[in-house]
Motif scaffolding. Structure first.
Motif, mmCIF file in Angstrom:
data_model
loop_
_atom_site.group_PDB
_atom_site.id
_atom_site.type_symbol
_atom_site.label_atom_id
_atom_site.label_comp_id
_atom_site.label_asym_id
_atom_site.label_seq_id
_atom_site.Cartn_x
_atom_site.Cartn_y
_atom_site.Cartn_z
ATOM 1 N N ILE A 168 0.826 -1.206 0.000
ATOM 2 C CA ILE A 168 0.000 0.000 0.000
ATOM 3 C C ILE A 168 0.860 1.255 0.000
ATOM 4 O O ILE A 168 0.548 2.245 -0.661
ATOM 5 N N PHE A 169 1.982 1.208 0.743
ATOM 6 C CA PHE A 169 2.832 2.384 0.917
ATOM 7 C C PHE A 169 4.262 2.101 0.449
ATOM 8 O O PHE A 169 4.786 1.009 0.664
ATOM 9 N N PRO A 170 4.915 3.109 -0.153
ATOM 10 C CA PRO A 170 6.351 2.974 -0.452
ATOM 11 C C PRO A 170 7.159 2.951 0.842
ATOM 12 O O PRO A 170 6.623 3.188 1.929
ATOM 13 N N ASN A 171 8.439 2.680 0.720
ATOM 14 C CA ASN A 171 9.290 2.637 1.896
ATOM 15 C C ASN A 171 10.682 3.148 1.563
ATOM 16 O O ASN A 171 11.096 3.169 0.400
ATOM 17 N N ALA A 172 11.410 3.539 2.598
ATOM 18 C CA ALA A 172 12.798 3.943 2.420
ATOM 19 C C ALA A 172 13.673 2.709 2.264
ATOM 20 O O ALA A 172 13.331 1.616 2.715
ATOM 21 N N ASP A 173 14.810 2.888 1.625
ATOM 22 C CA ASP A 173 15.770 1.800 1.495
ATOM 23 C C ASP A 173 16.201 1.298 2.869
ATOM 24 O O ASP A 173 16.421 2.082 3.796
ATOM 25 N N ASP A 174 16.348 -0.017 3.003
ATOM 26 C CA ASP A 174 16.766 -0.626 4.254
ATOM 27 C C ASP A 174 17.468 -1.939 3.914
ATOM 28 O O ASP A 174 16.855 -2.850 3.344
ATOM 29 N N GLU A 175 18.738 -2.047 4.246
ATOM 30 C CA GLU A 175 19.528 -3.216 3.874
ATOM 31 C C GLU A 175 18.926 -4.522 4.366
ATOM 32 O O GLU A 175 19.007 -5.551 3.695
ATOM 33 N N TRP A 176 18.281 -4.497 5.540
ATOM 34 C CA TRP A 176 17.816 -5.734 6.166
ATOM 35 C C TRP A 176 16.305 -5.931 6.047
ATOM 36 O O TRP A 176 15.742 -6.806 6.697
ATOM 37 N N GLN A 177 15.647 -5.148 5.233
ATOM 38 C CA GLN A 177 14.188 -5.186 5.150
ATOM 39 C C GLN A 177 13.637 -6.574 4.868
ATOM 40 O O GLN A 177 12.618 -6.987 5.428
ATOM 41 N N LYS A 178 14.288 -7.324 3.975
ATOM 42 C CA LYS A 178 13.798 -8.639 3.579
ATOM 43 C C LYS A 178 14.545 -9.785 4.269
ATOM 44 O O LYS A 178 14.430 -10.946 3.868
ATOM 45 N N VAL A 179 15.291 -9.428 5.319
ATOM 46 C CA VAL A 179 16.050 -10.427 6.077
ATOM 47 C C VAL A 179 15.509 -10.559 7.490
ATOM 48 O O VAL A 179 15.274 -11.661 7.988
ATOM 49 N N VAL A 180 15.289 -9.431 8.134
ATOM 50 C CA VAL A 180 14.834 -9.405 9.525
ATOM 51 C C VAL A 180 13.329 -9.629 9.598
ATOM 52 O O VAL A 180 12.570 -9.065 8.814
ATOM 53 N N ASN A 181 12.920 -10.466 10.533
ATOM 54 C CA ASN A 181 11.497 -10.685 10.813
ATOM 55 C C ASN A 181 11.205 -10.051 12.161
ATOM 56 O O ASN A 181 11.733 -10.472 13.192
ATOM 57 N N PHE A 182 10.358 -9.024 12.176
ATOM 58 C CA PHE A 182 10.153 -8.250 13.388
ATOM 59 C C PHE A 182 9.303 -8.964 14.433
ATOM 60 O O PHE A 182 9.139 -8.477 15.547
ATOM 61 N N ALA A 183 8.779 -10.117 14.071
ATOM 62 C CA ALA A 183 8.081 -10.938 15.067
ATOM 63 C C ALA A 183 9.022 -11.950 15.713
ATOM 64 O O ALA A 183 8.635 -12.649 16.645
ATOM 65 N N ALA A 184 10.260 -12.011 15.222
ATOM 66 C CA ALA A 184 11.220 -13.009 15.696
ATOM 67 C C ALA A 184 12.084 -12.443 16.818
ATOM 68 O O ALA A 184 12.282 -11.225 16.916
ATOM 69 N N PRO A 185 12.650 -13.302 17.651
ATOM 70 C CA PRO A 185 13.584 -12.859 18.689
ATOM 71 C C PRO A 185 14.833 -12.234 18.070
ATOM 72 O O PRO A 185 15.210 -12.546 16.933
ATOM 73 N N ALA A 186 15.494 -11.387 18.825
ATOM 74 C CA ALA A 186 16.683 -10.700 18.328
ATOM 75 C C ALA A 186 17.767 -11.686 17.907
ATOM 76 O O ALA A 186 18.457 -11.474 16.900
ATOM 77 N N ALA A 187 17.915 -12.778 18.659
ATOM 78 C CA ALA A 187 18.953 -13.761 18.339
ATOM 79 C C ALA A 187 18.708 -14.390 16.977
ATOM 80 O O ALA A 187 19.659 -14.637 16.213
ATOM 81 N N TRP A 188 17.436 -14.675 16.668
ATOM 82 C CA TRP A 188 17.117 -15.256 15.359
ATOM 83 C C TRP A 188 17.478 -14.280 14.251
ATOM 84 O O TRP A 188 18.059 -14.670 13.225
ATOM 85 N N ASN A 189 17.146 -12.994 14.440
ATOM 86 C CA ASN A 189 17.432 -11.993 13.414
ATOM 87 C C ASN A 189 18.931 -11.819 13.192
ATOM 88 O O ASN A 189 19.381 -11.654 12.054
ATOM 89 N N GLU A 190 19.720 -11.846 14.256
ATOM 90 C CA GLU A 190 21.166 -11.713 14.102
ATOM 91 C C GLU A 190 21.737 -12.906 13.338
ATOM 92 O O GLU A 190 22.627 -12.753 12.491
ATOM 93 N N LYS A 191 21.208 -14.085 13.624
ATOM 94 C CA LYS A 191 21.661 -15.282 12.908
ATOM 95 C C LYS A 191 21.283 -15.200 11.435
ATOM 96 O O LYS A 191 22.085 -15.556 10.556
ATOM 97 N N MET A 192 20.081 -14.698 11.133
ATOM 98 C CA MET A 192 19.657 -14.596 9.738
ATOM 99 C C MET A 192 20.449 -13.519 9.004
ATOM 100 O O MET A 192 20.737 -13.667 7.810
ATOM 101 N N LYS A 193 20.832 -12.451 9.693
ATOM 102 C CA LYS A 193 21.684 -11.443 9.065
ATOM 103 C C LYS A 193 23.016 -12.065 8.637
ATOM 104 O O LYS A 193 23.524 -11.778 7.552
ATOM 105 N N ALA A 194 23.571 -12.898 9.509
ATOM 106 C CA ALA A 194 24.838 -13.555 9.177
ATOM 107 C C ALA A 194 24.676 -14.490 7.987
ATOM 108 O O ALA A 194 25.539 -14.552 7.092
#
Length: 594
Positions: free
Chosen positions: A489-515
């Protein structure tokens, strides 16, 4: 469930699965309720009641064949129209369903199209604004009719997240949400009708019907509407110049790009099963296929599907490299020798028993559901979805696990899918008055502010996350209310991790997925050029051939015809003058884009 509207076309359903009678944008809807009356809705504003007896004749839906009960609703399990027959054979039945869905606008996945609105009182709307857009000031909410897709469940525009979003933008959304698998079909139907919503999302700027609509003047030229975008700094500077360049149509800007990062898609796989069978993480396509064969053979009762037909694997067979003919034309990938080798490889994979016999008609949602329900071992999608798949698999067995492989190497490249800075975009109908079109553009500019994009992705503190020791901790409500539907519905600003980080996930999971995601940087940074370049001649001519091509490619993969027959088909069309013209245009486009 579906029902016919007054023109004999199949309509759409509301969120409860009840059927809606529609006659087009700007006209009234009849919604079946569980009581004795049917309410009339004009974009969310309830009006007079309609007696169920108003439609008492026995009607039948032309698509599903079910009987429509008085009052406009379809009866679950109702008798079929007398004499209605089904076509023999699975492929014939699928072809008929797709044809009818394309004609009528129904979802071929069985999911309903959903029309949603927000009650006017909820946003303190100005009652005069609908009739006089110029009367709407920046401090008053305005109504916006949009056509959008939804990759997952249809969002509830009245929940806390969407209510806060609409209050923030001072907009009252009237959105038709269409399942992602059916969206392009629905979009083409809307474009062909000429009866457009005020704004809509595009999955691709290369669609032939969309490009024809642009030439017919159906959308605002942003250069004409907003000049150099100097009054819209977030759109100008927070969406990359690459994205703006790639979305040009004949040198003009009609599309507001949906900004996307380099790190995006990945191969979802089952590390738990590989570990169980003593298999390490594969690094090549052949290693992966060999491991899948072992797992499938070791679990005969599971009837696993090892691999789907994935276009992205083609880059491992030379898909990054442009192929030119003797006349300097850039040959479309489908008509290259390297793509023929890709088809030959899939023929081998199919012969190993790793693919569904229905691979050619499986939609993205089919593949996704198969993976998350432990029926398939592979799926291609944005990396952040891995958390959802992992949680779904653990409901089946706590020992199950989902993971992501960023790339596999092949004979002439790798399968990694780098982003191209955008995916599709948003357009504003030319029928929208200039002052309202500018209001919409200002809203889009607001959305492209990084702070606002963060709220679109993560929600609001105290509702969707809490701050604990300086870190955001998602609440349970985040997973229920926030989805990537908001990015449709809305545009967004560029974000390197937009399609990597899941904001419903724990921080540890997101750090592992970034790696994990960062391992893609180890592979050559390249993209399939046909995700970007375009040709007017190709858009005109290929649709005439596409069905025949897909059919013969499918037969080749399934081993129903010799490869020589497929190769002859490719040679034949590669030499046709109309396609040689397209190749020349592709070559010119390549010079501009790369």
């Amino acid at each position: 469930m579906c029902m016919e509207d007054k023109r004999g076309n199949c309509g759409q359903s509301d969120m409860t699965g009840e059927c809606v009678e529609r006659s087009g944008y700007g006209q009234s809807f009849r919604r079946s309720e569980h009581g004795s009356s049917v309410q009339r809705y004009r974009y969310g504003q309830a009006g007079e009641s309609i007696s169920p007896g108003e439609r008492s004749e026995a009607d039948y839906c032309s698509v599903c064949g079910d009987r429509i009960k008085p009052g406009g609703s379809i009866r679950s399990g109702a008798s079929r129209k007398p004499g209605k027959r089904t076509m023999p054979g699975r492929l014939a039945a699928v072809s008929l369903a797709l044809m009818l869905a394309a004609m009528a606008g129904c979802s071929s996945t069985g999911q309903p199209y959903v029309q949603q609105t927000v009650p006017a009182a909820q946003l303190e709307a100005n009652p005069d604004e609908a009739d006089n857009p110029a009367a709407a000031s920046a401090n008053e909410p305005f109504t916006l009719r949009v056509l959008s897709n939804t990759p997952l469940e249809v969002p509830d525009l009245n929940n806390r997240f969407w209510t806060r979003i609409q209050q923030m933008f001072k907009v009252r959304l009237q959105a038709e949400f269409v399942p992602l698998d059916d969206y392009d079909r629905r979009l083409r139907l809307v474009l062909a009708s000429g009866d457009l919503p005020e704004a809509m999302v595009l999955n691709s700027v290369n669609d032939s019907v969309f490009n024809k609509a642009v030439k017919q003047g159906m959308f605002w030229d942003l250069n004409e509407l907003a000049g150099d975008l100097s009054q819209f700094p977030n759109l100008k500077y927070n969406i990359s110049a690459t994205a703006w360049n790639y979305t040009k149509i004949e040198g003009r800007h009609y599309v507001i790009p949906r900004a996307r990062p380099l790190l995006d898609g990945g191969l979802h796989w089952r590390p738990d099963l590989f570990l169980k069978h003593g298999l390490s993480q594969p690094g090549t396509l052949d290693e992966y296929v060999g491991a899948l064969k072992q797992i499938v053979d070791a679990n005969p009762n599971k009837h696993y599907i090892g691999l789907h037909f994935e276009e992205s694997f083609y880059t491992a067979f030379g898909g990054f490299e442009p192929v030119y003919n003797s006349e300097g034309g850039l040959v479309h990938k489908y008509l290259t020798d390297s793509y023929t080798e890709f088809v030959r490889w899939y023929r081998h994979v199919y012969g190993m028993g790793l693919m569904s016999k229905e691979f050619a008609i499986l939609k993205g949602s089919d593949k996704e559901n198969m993976f998350r329900s432990d029926k398939a071992l592979t799926y291609e999608r944005n990396m952040y979805h891995s958390y959802t798949y992992d949680q779904e698999l653990k409901k089946i067995d706590p020992g199950y696990e989902a993971g992501v492989i960023t790339y596999l190497t092949g004979p002439r490249g790798h399968s990694g899918e780098y982003g191209i800075a955008f995916t599709g975009g948003f357009v504003i109908a030319r029928s929208v008055p200039k002052d309202k079109a500018l209001r919409i553009l200002h809203m889009y500019d607001q959305a492209a502010d990084p702070r606002v994009t963060d709220q679109l992705l993560r929600g609001f503190e105290g509702i969707h996350f809490d701050m604990v020791n300086g870190k955001r901790v998602p609440t349970q409500l985040a997973g229920k209310e926030i989805s990537n539907a908001v990015m449709q519905i809305f545009p967004n600003a560029d974000d390197e991790w937009q399609k990597v980080v899941n904001f419903a996930a724990p921080a540890a999971w997101n750090e592992k997925m970034k790696a994990t995601a960062s391992t893609l940087y180890e592979a050559e940074r390249a993209v399939d050029p046909f995700r970007v370049i375009r040709s007017a001649a190709w858009l005109k001519e290929w649709p005439k051939v596409e069905d025949d091509y897909i059919a013969i490619r499918t037969q080749a993969v399934m081993g129903l015809i010799p490869m020589s027959e497929y190769e002859e088909f490719v040679r034949k069309y590669r030499e046709k003058p109309e396609f040689k013209l397209a190749f020349k245009q592709f070559a010119d486009s390549y010079k501009l884009m790369f």
